[in-house]
Design a protein around this motif. Structure first.
Motif: not given
Length: 233
Positions: A106, A98, A115, A110-111
């Motif tokens: 986007q 991060q 999550n 990584r997302d």
């Protein structure tokens, strides 16, 4: 040792050294007791004893927050901790990713890792975990037990180095605990603030002061001036 940001990258590519395997205490698969028969029997006995609590945490109280709940072998003083998968990102790795300034805004990969749900490991020797097990065995619908489970999850998230997603809810839970500890009613409302009126201050005092100042100036002007004595011839 292993205090630099690049160390986690290096160790992940170096699984062992001189026949000794490295283990990440923040990931699944950590084993201290080994695979002896005594260690296996001990793990099975603890898992059977805490099975009602493990199912309740994973399927009811924290089903939206964790992947599953397991009995821990690594915890000593903490009641619980969040553990990532073998190929997931630890809290330290998340901070590194991060903090990269050139990362995409986007990025699906990584997302996904950010999550990804974690495993909640509980300490079977901790008194809070023992009390939570007792309450669940007596009444699985105990509301206070569920509140404590959510609080334990939030504290485990912070202790494990991950950021909280709902800081407002966490602050409200802390306030409720402080009210109970200090004997303040949970429903007691905040005292209303007194309204400040917009009345204009009286002008009489200011006028009197101005008149007194003018009288003093006139008195000073009218005061006789002493004549200088003349020299006698």
């Amino acid at each position: 040792f292993l205090t630099e940001a690049v160390d986690e990258y290096a160790i992940s590519a170096l699984p062992e050294f001189e026949g000794k395997k490295f283990q990440n205490v923040a990931k699944e698969g950590f084993n201290i007791d080994g695979d002896t028969d005594a260690a296996k029997q001990r793990r099975e006995a603890l898992k059977e004893k805490f099975d009602p609590l493990l199912k309740w945490l994973g399927e009811d109280a924290l089903k939206d927050n964790i992947l599953r709940a397991e009995v821990s072998e690594r915890l000593v003083d903490s009641p619980c901790a969040l553990i990532t998968s073998k190929f997931g990102w630890t809290a330290n790795m998340q901070k590194i990713i991060q903090s990269q300034t050139h990362s995409k805004t986007q990025d699906m990969q990584r997302d996904y890792y950010l999550n990804q749900k974690k495993t909640l490991e509980i300490n079977p020797r901790h008194p809070l975990i023992k009390e939570l097990l007792r309450r669940i065995e007596d009444n699985p619908a105990d509301g206070s037990a569920k509140d404590m489970a959510v609080m334990m999850f939030n504290t485990a998230t912070l202790r494990s180095g991950y950021p909280l997603k709902d800081t407002v809810n966490f602050a409200e839970q802390i306030e409720v605990m402080m009210r109970k500890t200090l004997g303040v009613d949970i429903d007691e409302a905040i005292e209303a603030e007194e309204e400040i009126t917009d009345e204009e201050p009286p002008e009489d005092d200011d006028d009197d002061e101005e008149e007194e100042e003018e009288d003093e100036e006139e008195t000073e002007e009218d005061a006789p001036v002493d004549e200088e004595p003349r020299d006698e011839l």
